[in-house]
Scaffold this active site. Sequence first.
Site, short mmCIF file in Angstrom:
data_model
loop_
_atom_site.label_atom_id
_atom_site.label_comp_id
_atom_site.label_asym_id
_atom_site.label_seq_id
_atom_site.Cartn_x
_atom_site.Cartn_y
_atom_site.Cartn_z
N SER A 190 11.52 -2.14 69.48
CA SER A 190 12.59 -2.92 70.08
C SER A 190 12.12 -3.59 71.37
CB SER A 190 13.79 -1.98 70.30
OG SER A 190 14.96 -2.70 70.55
N ASP A 422 17.91 -6.14 60.46
CA ASP A 422 17.95 -5.42 61.73
C ASP A 422 19.08 -5.97 62.60
OD1 ASP A 422 17.37 -4.62 64.48
OD2 ASP A 422 15.37 -4.07 63.78
N HIS A 450 17.54 -0.50 62.49
CA HIS A 450 16.77 -1.03 63.61
C HIS A 450 15.39 -0.39 63.62
CE1 HIS A 450 15.82 -2.77 67.37
NE2 HIS A 450 16.09 -1.73 68.14
#
Length: 481
Positions: A190, A422, A450
């Site tokens: 991320s 995602d 995610h």
Amino acid sequence: MALPRSTPAALSPYYAQKPAWRGCGVPGFQCATIKAPLDYAKPSAGDVRLAVTRKKATGPGERLGSLLVNPGGPGGSAIGYVQAYAGIGYPAEVRARYDIVAVDPRGVARSEPVECLDGPAMDTYTRTDTTPDDTKETDGLVEAYRTFAEGCGADAPRLLRHVSTAETARDMDIVRAALGDEKLNFVGASYGTFLGATYAGLFPDRTGRLVLDGAMDPSLPARRLNLEQTAGFDTAFRSFARDCVRQADCPLGGKGTSPEQVGENLKAFFEKLDARPVSTGDADGRSLTESLATTGVIAAMYDEGSWEQLREALTSAMKENDGSGLLLLSDGYYERDADGRYSNLMFANAAVNCLDLPPSFDTPEQVRGALPEFEKASPVFGEGLAWAALNCAYWPVGATGEPHRIEAKGAAPIVVVGTTRDPATPYRWAQALAGQLSSGRLLTYDGDGHTAYGRGSACIDRTINAYLLRGTPPKDGKRCS
């Protein structure tokens, strides 16, 4: 822009540090503190102390060095993540050959954390209405953002100017040197992908094996990032909606109900909560407001493994007036514990984001003008996410970063991983980052949730393990499902 290869004399003492490892109360892990300059432009102006943890390579096989891991956020504790998951849950063959290492970035968790509000004040903040219907509610939201920002400014006036991603990437190079590694090997998830890509841009010749999973696109301005993330949450919600109506216990519609109608049903429930919150049985007397319920739903979009929990929580709230399940999901998102204490995740998140990019919006009027665009991107979440993007407008220090492409010319192959549905880092961002990096290789996971590594795809895990262990990157464009 890459930094000069030679270390400036003023930084030499930092690069020459040898960590004093000690036990840290977690079996198998050691901890240390490493210093970095608060301000790289004025290294004599004081230090910031960085907390580091490692779990040494277990063998068998030749040790490959250190593997730094960052779970994202910004504001997520890398130490917490490594001690609770990566250091014990990463594939055994990776843990056999690498010391698994984490450093909490400056301003985060154990590394001089920025603190903004105490628990009761955060409880008030998280309940603030983020879909204001009139001037009074708009003023209330602006006041909440101002109070939050002033709290951060009062707590860490100097540090707040120096928690940028570029500075944290430079800290990672000091940590790399202190660990005795010639090159940085890194798995970032991320926001950690932005951190890793920033490192590669600054130090391409010291970039080892980098895995950037759930990638961000550094070339986008804040408003575009917010808008595309809003669309990402909509993609994830539609995936949840299609799954929900196939289950017997879906409170948002039966078999054949379209995702659009499921969204309308959820939005109608949120509007009901806006008028009349439901009770939760919470020890601190918190009821379930529209904002807390929305956060709870968003939290469950990160992992399709949470969909069943979300269905049960929605059923309780919608049919039994019991908001405890959605409150639990929201508390998990905000990292609030049962005693009403919050981690510094949300404080560090704002501190880094508001420094890295100029704000999405400067005034409530600008948000109102953008609402049609955001609501088109997500009929369910668009309005709330547009207003949430106003928080940096009141930040006590101006942004030092700006949108930029990262090419990292001369870096070894970098694996960029994107998941097609995602919610938080839309797949398009992975395509964009892989395209910018001169040595980027795009690895695609066709799925939900995610990030992709260690989340159930044998194909993804095999591909990344081969790269980490043997240095063999996938062919650009490889797909897994």
